[in-house]
Design an enzyme around this catalytic site. Structure first.
Site, PDB file in Angstrom:
ATOM      1  N   LYS A   1       0.847  -1.188   0.000  1.00  9.52           N
ATOM      2  CA  LYS A   1       0.000   0.000   0.000  1.00  9.52           C
ATOM      3  C   LYS A   1       0.882   1.237   0.000  1.00  9.52           C
ATOM      4  CE  LYS A   1      -2.080   2.726   2.802  1.00  9.52           C
ATOM      5  NZ  LYS A   1      -1.871   3.916   1.955  1.00  9.52           N
TER       6      LYS A   1
ATOM      7  N   GLU B   1      10.052   1.297  10.480  1.00 15.75           N
ATOM      8  CA  GLU B   1      11.068   2.314  10.171  1.00 15.75           C
ATOM      9  C   GLU B   1      10.368   3.649  10.328  1.00 15.75           C
ATOM     10  OE1 GLU B   1      14.086   1.594   9.610  1.00 15.75           O
ATOM     11  OE2 GLU B   1      14.193  -0.382   8.714  1.00 15.75           O
TER      12      GLU B   1
ATOM     13  N   CYS C   1      13.714  10.969   6.484  1.00 17.12           N
ATOM     14  CA  CYS C   1      13.732  10.521   7.873  1.00 17.12           C
ATOM     15  C   CYS C   1      15.119  10.732   8.479  1.00 17.12           C
ATOM     16  CB  CYS C   1      13.331   9.048   7.935  1.00 17.12           C
ATOM     17  SG  CYS C   1      14.290   8.005   6.827  1.00 17.12           S
TER      18      CYS C   1
ATOM     19  N   GLU D   1       9.991  16.286  14.648  1.00 16.10           N
ATOM     20  CA  GLU D   1      10.415  16.087  13.264  1.00 16.10           C
ATOM     21  C   GLU D   1       9.652  17.080  12.377  1.00 16.10           C
ATOM     22  OE1 GLU D   1       9.143  12.448  11.298  1.00 16.10           O
ATOM     23  OE2 GLU D   1      11.144  12.259  10.425  1.00 16.10           O
TER      24      GLU D   1
END
Ligand code: NAD
Length: 474
Positions: free
Chosen positions: A175, A251, A285, A376
């Site tokens: 997906k 992750e 990331c 983040e």
């Protein structure tokens, strides 16, 4: 408008109820593709196809050489269709097409070749026993894998999951993120062209919560869930997977610390630090979003860094000279701009640009507990903070809920090893950034994830290791 469907059982199709959604080009700020919108029922169809292909089809029963040849063929097709794949990611999420074609597509082909060869050449341990027995390990395919992917490196990160899962004989429902449906569909079309049996690689489009994504995470026919995305989503997926005790690999996000010591090669440190935060408009990331620089060189480093940031070309991702495109979506752009409304420090350069762009933004004097230092941001925004000692640098770097990666710039060999060992992170790059050996472990600690991927680490996750114990007649 271009159209993309789900690819289930080797066929591209719409949703059961005919629902569709638009993928918006963030540079043009208008829809460019019309996509099938999956529901729980479509997810069920995709899992059923993958289940059949695993339980009854040839894929898990093939030898590694035969499977590997098909994956090499797929890698060739990825390269042959590089322009279409690169344009798809660029239009879906605004990545410069030069980056997609020059980096993401070649790395995707490399992922397929590497894992095909890795599985074919892998060895397993044997355990000679003193009791007149002999034990050995087998690595058997785990079954049906649900791979749920983010939008920042769509094709490349999808292949990082799909390639090892396929190489070890699993079947997949992939997906892609709702913002980036195109390249996954093209990849599934290429898999059919390469000759992968139907049902081996299925692609399902749709949203996460209460939608296609969540349905994959609660389906008891799924044997593994591999997820890359935000830490909060990782928590939701882990909770959903717990119902069936489905193993999960995560992750997740990061807040990479980048330490520049006074004894570093300053020109190289500036160059790598610019790449570490501004590549992919900071939507990485691994971004080095917290930059710590030793006092003695802070002013000089900052002046050089700001000049290099201001020299970056922000603009149309289709223009080969562009280094920073728009952010991936209006929602994400607004989120990043929200941080800039109250940056908690002094903005030396940058800020909102045209359309949904943000110019490379450099902030100093932000307190260590400010959101911009702790959360983040996932945009081209970096904070610079001075430090006085090695111990302080390590303390600042480790003061984060995240622990995906860190960078160290120093010409002192002992310091490089000492600091690399002291940093709480899944990867430490010394005097470089983003250099990868696909055998090495990749993943994070703390809020950055669970488990590792790469080489044998991917094998551990995508297989069921089995011990076989034989009695040997005297
Ligand atoms: P996201 O978590 O919003 O979405 C990722 C995927 O999860 C999408 O496909 C989405 O539809 C799906 N999803 C969302 N909620 C779900 C649910 N409840 N159940 C099942 N599926 C669900 O992440 P994003 O915004 O697409 O990606 C950016 C994030 O990904 C950043 O935090 C970034 O750091 C992280 N990331 C991590 C790595 C890594 O290797 N550690 C790599 C790239 C990106």
């Amino acid at each position: 408008m271009v159209s993309f469907g789900h690819v289930i059982d080797g066929e591209e199709r719409g949703s059961r109820h005919g629902a569709r959604f638009d993928s918006v080009d963030p540079w043009a700020r208008e829809p460019w593709a019309d996509v099938a919108l999956g529901t729980a029922e479509d997810a069920s169809d995709a899992v059923a196809a993958a289940r059949r292909a695993f339980d009854e089809g040839p894929w898990p029963r093939m030898g590694h050489a035969e499977r590997g040849a098909l994956l090499h063929r797929l890698a060739d097709l990825v390269e042959e269709n590089s322009d279409e794949l690169a344009r798809a990611d660029s239009r879906d999420m605004g990545k410069p097409v030069a980056d997609a074609a020059g980096k993401d597509v070649p790395r995707t082909a490399q992922n397929f070749r590497f894992f095909a060869d890795h599985a074919r050449l892998a060895t397993a341990e044997a355990y000679p026993m003193d009791t007149g027995h002999h034990a050995y390990a087998r690595f058997e395919p785990a079954g049906v894998v649900a791979a749920i992917a983010p939008w920042n490196f769509p094709l490349m990160l999808e292949s990082w999951k799909v390639a090892p899962a396929l190489a070890w004989g699993n079947t997949i429902v992939l997906k892609p993120a709702e913002d980036t449906p195109a390249s996954a569909t093209i990849l599934a079309r290429l898999a059919v062209e390469a000759g992968l049996p139907s049902g081996v690689l299925n692609v399902l489009h749709g949203y996460g919560p209460d939608s296609a994504g969540e349905a994959l995470t609660t389906d008891p026919r799924v044997d593994r869930i591999t997820f890359t995305g935000e830490s909060g989503t990782g928590r939701a997926i882990t909770a959903a997977a717990a119902r069936n005790l489905t193993p999960v690999s995560l992750e997740l996000g990061g807040k990479g610390a980048n330490l520049v010591f006074a004894d570093a090669d300053l020109a190289a440190a500036v160059d790598w630090s610019i790449k570490a935060i501004f590549t992919n408009a900071g939507q990485v990331c691994l971004a080095g979003s917290r930059l710590y620089v030793e006092h003695a060189v802070f002013d000089e480093f900052t002046a050089r860094f700001v000049a290099a940031a201001e020299a970056l070309v922000v603009g149309d991702p289709a223009d080969p000279r562009t280094q920073i495109g728009p952010l991936a979506s209006e929602t994400h752009w607004k989120k990043v701009c929200g941080y800039l409304e109250d940056p908690a420090g002094k903005v030396l350069t940058g800020g909102r640009g045209d359309g949904w762009t943000v110019r490379p933004t450099v902030i100093v004097d932000a307190p260590a507990d400010a959101p911009i230092q702790r959360e983040e941001v996932f945009g081209p925004v970096v904070t610079l903070t001075p430090f006085d000692s090695e111990a302080e640098a390590v303390r600042l770097a480790n003061d984060s809920p995240y622990g995906l990666n860190a960078m160290v710039f120093t010409e002192n060999l002992s310091r490089a090893h000492r600091v690399a060992a002291a940093l709480r992170a899944g990867t430490v790059w010394t005097n470089c950034f983003f250099v990868r050996d696909l055998r090495a472990p990749f993943g994070g600690v703390g809020d950055s994830g669970w488990g590792r991927e790469g080489g044998n680490f991917s094998r551990e996750f995508f297989t069921e290791p089995k011990a076989v114990v034989m009695a040997i007649q005297p």
